[in-house]
Design an enzyme around this catalytic site. Structure first.
Site, short mmCIF file in Angstrom:
data_model
loop_
_atom_site.label_atom_id
_atom_site.label_comp_id
_atom_site.label_asym_id
_atom_site.label_seq_id
_atom_site.Cartn_x
_atom_site.Cartn_y
_atom_site.Cartn_z
N ARG A 29 -3.39 1.74 4.73
CA ARG A 29 -1.92 1.77 4.70
C ARG A 29 -1.38 0.75 3.70
NH1 ARG A 29 -0.50 5.35 8.46
NH2 ARG A 29 -1.99 5.62 10.16
N ASN A 87 0.20 6.25 -10.43
CA ASN A 87 0.92 5.50 -11.45
C ASN A 87 -0.10 4.98 -12.46
OD1 ASN A 87 3.48 5.78 -10.25
ND2 ASN A 87 3.12 4.03 -8.90
N HIS A 100 -5.47 4.03 -7.63
CA HIS A 100 -5.15 4.35 -6.24
C HIS A 100 -4.20 5.54 -6.24
CE1 HIS A 100 -2.66 1.11 -7.85
NE2 HIS A 100 -1.62 1.68 -7.22
P1 5GP Z 1 1.20 0.56 -7.80
O1 5GP Z 1 2.52 -0.13 -7.98
O2 5GP Z 1 0.10 -0.18 -8.56
O3 5GP Z 1 1.19 2.03 -8.08
O4 5GP Z 1 0.84 0.45 -6.27
C1 5GP Z 1 0.27 -0.68 -5.71
C2 5GP Z 1 0.55 -0.63 -4.23
O5 5GP Z 1 -0.30 -1.55 -3.58
C3 5GP Z 1 1.98 -1.01 -3.86
O6 5GP Z 1 2.61 0.08 -3.20
C4 5GP Z 1 1.80 -2.24 -2.99
O7 5GP Z 1 2.73 -2.26 -1.92
C5 5GP Z 1 0.39 -2.11 -2.50
N1 5GP Z 1 -0.26 -3.36 -2.21
C6 5GP Z 1 -0.24 -4.48 -2.99
N2 5GP Z 1 -0.97 -5.44 -2.41
C7 5GP Z 1 -1.47 -4.93 -1.26
C8 5GP Z 1 -2.29 -5.48 -0.24
O8 5GP Z 1 -2.75 -6.63 -0.27
N3 5GP Z 1 -2.60 -4.66 0.82
C9 5GP Z 1 -2.13 -3.38 0.89
N4 5GP Z 1 -2.48 -2.66 1.96
N5 5GP Z 1 -1.33 -2.83 -0.07
C10 5GP Z 1 -1.02 -3.61 -1.13
#
Ligand code: 5GP
Ligand code: ZN
Length: 114
Positions: A29, A87, A100
């Site tokens: 999550r 992304n 991811h």
């Molecule tokens: P991006 O912006 O790179 O597409 O998505 C990265 C996602 O990772 C974000 O939605 C952010 O909330 C999530 N995220 C960042 N750090 C952590 C973490 O330590 N644990 C979890 N579960 N999610 C994280």
């Protein structure tokens, strides 16, 4: 990769709310959810961005998508609808450089995305 947050989550060195894992991938999550259901599906192997994928990764990308589909079913959002998002790089909003797949659901979404 030692300094990668999602490598640490994949290895268990950092805790997260894991909803699924197998030998190739982990799903957990999002810590800052953007929808009632917001789950990230990652490969265990470090890949920085989608630009780093090659033809040899087709099965891996396919598995990540199928895992997302199954989790959507398990979360009860499959029939109403859900969104899958990759992304790639900062211009698209990537902030963690270990690829991811975002699985978002539980609300309605606008189009085009912001
Ligand atoms: P991006 O912006 O790179 O597409 O998505 C990265 C996602 O990772 C974000 O939605 C952010 O909330 C999530 N995220 C960042 N750090 C952590 C973490 O330590 N644990 C979890 N579960 N999610 C994280
Ligand atoms: Zn990594």
């Amino acid at each position: 990769m030692a300094d990668c947050l999602f490598c640490k989550i994949a290895s268990g060195a950092m805790t997260s709310d894991i909803v699924y894992e197998d030998e190739n991938c982990v799903a957990f999550r999002d810590v800052n959810p953007q929808a009632p259901t917001h789950i990230l599906i990652i490969p265990r192997r470090h890949v920085g961005t989608l630009n780093d994928l090659g033809p040899e990764d087709a099965a891996l990308v396919g598995e990540l998508t199928l895992v997302a589909k199954q989790i959507a079913r398990d979360e009860g959002i499959a029939d109403d609808g859900y969104r899958l998002v990759w992304n790639c790089n900062r211009g698209a909003g990537q902030s963690v450089f270990h690829i991811h797949l975002h699985l978002l659901g539980g609300r309605t979404f606008g189009w085009p995305p912001g």
